[in-house]
Scaffold this motif. Structure first.
Motif, PDB file in Angstrom:
ATOM      1  N   LYS A 211     -47.286  45.292 -66.009  1.00 23.18           N
ATOM      2  CA  LYS A 211     -47.686  43.968 -66.361  1.00 23.18           C
ATOM      3  C   LYS A 211     -48.763  43.884 -67.679  1.00 23.18           C
ATOM      4  CE  LYS A 211     -46.994  42.298 -61.591  1.00 23.18           C
ATOM      5  NZ  LYS A 211     -47.634  41.594 -60.536  1.00 23.18           N
ATOM      6  N   ARG A 227     -40.168  43.919 -70.112  1.00 21.90           N
ATOM      7  CA  ARG A 227     -39.909  43.012 -68.582  1.00 21.90           C
ATOM      8  C   ARG A 227     -38.956  43.645 -67.875  1.00 21.90           C
ATOM      9  NH1 ARG A 227     -38.892  38.891 -71.719  1.00 21.90           N
ATOM     10  NH2 ARG A 227     -40.868  37.886 -71.606  1.00 21.90           N
ATOM     11  N   VAL A 231     -39.435  45.276 -64.030  1.00 18.50           N
ATOM     12  CA  VAL A 231     -38.221  45.060 -63.038  1.00 18.50           C
ATOM     13  C   VAL A 231     -37.861  46.469 -62.179  1.00 18.50           C
ATOM     14  CG1 VAL A 231     -35.826  44.251 -62.263  1.00 18.50           C
ATOM     15  CG2 VAL A 231     -37.286  42.974 -63.629  1.00 18.50           C
ATOM     16  N   THR A 256     -38.149  40.600 -54.589  1.00 14.34           N
ATOM     17  CA  THR A 256     -38.707  40.120 -55.766  1.00 14.34           C
ATOM     18  C   THR A 256     -37.988  40.464 -57.006  1.00 14.34           C
ATOM     19  OG1 THR A 256     -40.991  40.491 -54.841  1.00 14.34           O
ATOM     20  CG2 THR A 256     -40.886  40.416 -57.294  1.00 14.34           C
ATOM     21  N   ARG A 259     -34.876  38.483 -57.269  1.00 15.73           N
ATOM     22  CA  ARG A 259     -35.139  37.076 -58.088  1.00 15.73           C
ATOM     23  C   ARG A 259     -35.511  37.176 -59.486  1.00 15.73           C
ATOM     24  NH1 ARG A 259     -38.888  36.436 -53.627  1.00 15.73           N
ATOM     25  NH2 ARG A 259     -40.680  37.141 -54.968  1.00 15.73           N
ATOM     26  N   LEU A 260     -35.953  38.311 -59.920  1.00 15.74           N
ATOM     27  CA  LEU A 260     -35.911  38.460 -61.294  1.00 15.74           C
ATOM     28  C   LEU A 260     -34.528  38.863 -61.715  1.00 15.74           C
ATOM     29  CD1 LEU A 260     -39.201  40.344 -61.322  1.00 15.74           C
ATOM     30  CD2 LEU A 260     -38.938  38.196 -61.933  1.00 15.74           C
ATOM     31  N   GLU A 261     -33.865  39.617 -61.262  1.00 17.68           N
ATOM     32  CA  GLU A 261     -32.570  40.178 -61.776  1.00 17.68           C
ATOM     33  C   GLU A 261     -31.454  40.222 -60.558  1.00 17.68           C
ATOM     34  OE1 GLU A 261     -31.507  40.976 -64.740  1.00 17.68           O
ATOM     35  OE2 GLU A 261     -33.347  40.855 -65.784  1.00 17.68           O
TER      36      GLU A 261
END
Length: 435
Positions: A211, A227, A231, A256, A259-261
């Motif tokens: 992050k 990014r 993931v 999680t 949700r991102l991918e």
């Protein structure tokens, strides 16, 4: 200029003479704890002027002498620095241009003889020793450099490289932490820290570092790359949690990631595994079925096949395959999997019918020919079985088994993994039937 000085001097004498004409009185000068003397006022003035002039002359002499000494020292230092720079340049030339390490080493030692506190020479000597796996000498040089400048980032990176080569990962991580204490936005140090944490499988800490990397990247291209890496590392954290039995942490991490991918296949499979361990078989099946509808991933389909067979619902799986064939009647892969399923269920005629309807064009599928050979054996057609086995053997496949191929670098693997072992990209393995 000289005429002006003469004029000023004559003018000064004239003023002094005029002053003497009007001041002919005597002045009494009393010496402390001594006698008193009478002296003409003009003489006292001249004496004062002489003393002041001598004092100024002394000041100028001291100043000029100091300048002269400083200039000599500066010239000497310049010559010494030029000599050191010449030796260092020659050392680098021998090291990088001619790859003459012994000569480069001697020149660097000559630099240190002239300047024992030369950081660059110490670092280069350490790097030479490191390249020769002389860890003790490398460490001595790097430690000397650090003693001279404890906060020098290049020195700390050198120590980190040494510890990395010695596979002392905790100490290497310590040096990286020292760098980040000095410059917490140093991307090179952050990348190093990420790599070390990955080796140590400290996925929770690694996600935090990733992050930070994402936050400090500059270009949009780099941000997008990091990014995706974030993931991937979140998935690794979930995978590690699943392996260690922390199902709630794993479930949260996988969700999680999705949700991102939403098409991140490894996270889908991981979440399905969590649900199965929690006894939520139907939810796991629905998850895989929905994922397959969205992604058409054959890897998801294979996992769904194993799961439905294990829970005793092969008809549901057959229905899924048939629906896909209706949508894509020319897809040889779906037909192959349906034929393989029929074969596993001992539905030989159905398997034979679907397998013989497959048109692969010029592509060679070893698995397909092997399965046809097995079916011909079941139907007691030995010659045709031999022909199919020969076709399978004519391919370059080393075994009759499914393999997986990375869509990014082309690397093949007999086992599926969430991350390619060569290019380190996540969710890149695809089913590979062709030879």
């Amino acid at each position: 200029m000289s005429k002006l000085l003469v004029f000023i001097f004559v003018l000064f004498l004239a003023v002094l003479a005029l002053f003497a004409i009007h001041n002919q009185n005597a002045t009494t000068v009393t010496i402390p704890f001594g006698s008193a003397y009478e002296t003409p006022t003009i003489a006292l003035i001249l004496l004062s002027i002489a003393i002041g002039a001598l004092a100024m002359l002394f000041v100028f002499i001291v100043r000029d002498t100091k300048r002269y000494v400083n200039n000599l020292q500066y010239q000497k230092k310049q010559k010494r620095d030029a000599k050191i720079q010449e030796l260092y340049a020659k050392a680098l030339n021998h090291l990088f241009a001619h790859h003459n390490i012994p000569e480069a080493r001697e020149l660097l030692k000559a630099v240190l003889a002239e300047d024992p506190a030369n950081l660059n020479a110490l670092i280069q000597l350490g790097d030479i020793a490191l390249s020769e796996d002389d860890f003790q000498t490398a460490r001595e040089n790097f430690e000397r450099a650090r003693d001279l400048n404890p906060k020098n980032i290049e020195v700390l990176f050198s120590l980190e490289r040494l510890m990395e080569k010695m596979e002392r990962w905790p100490i290497a991580l310590k040096h990286i932490e020292e760098i980040l204490d000095i410059d917490d936005k140093n991307l090179s140090a952050l990348y190093k820290k990420r790599d070390i944490l990955e080796r140590l499988e400290k996925w929770d800490d690694l996600v935090f570092v990733q992050k930070t990397i994402l936050k400090n990247e500059h270009t949009e291209k780099d941000k997008n790359r990091e990014r995706l890496n974030l993931v991937g590392y979140k998935y690794e954290y979930g995978r590690h949690s699943l392996e260690s039995g922390s199902l709630e942490k794993a479930k949260k991490a996988f969700r999680t990631v999705l949700r991102l991918e939403k098409d991140f296949i490894p996270a889908t499979l991981g979440l399905a595994e969590v649900l199965l361990r929690e006894g939520e078989n139907e939810e796991a099946i629905n998850l895989l079925e929905k994922s397959y509808e969205q992604t058409s991933s054959m890897i998801v389909l294979l996992r769904l096949e194993d799961l439905l067979i294990s829970v005793g619902e092969p008809l549901r799986l057959i229905r899924i395959y048939k629906n896909n064939i209706l949508r894509n009647p020319q897809d040889p892969v779906i037909k192959f999997f349906l034929g393989r399923l029929y074969y596993r269920l001992e539905m030989i005629d159905d398997a034979f019918e679907i397998m013989t309807s497959i048109d692969t064009g010029s592509a060679i599928y070893p698995e397909m020919h092997q399965l046809l050979g097995n079916l011909y054996i079941k139907r007691n057609q030995i010659e045709k079985a031999v022909q199919e086995y020969r076709k399978a053997l004519e391919s370059n496949a080393c075994a009759f088994s499914l393999s997986y191929r990375c869509s990014n670098c082309g690397h093949s693997s007999p086992e599926w993994s969430g991350r390619c072992s060569r290019c380190r990209q996540w969710s890149s393995y695809q089913l590979n039937l062709a030879a």
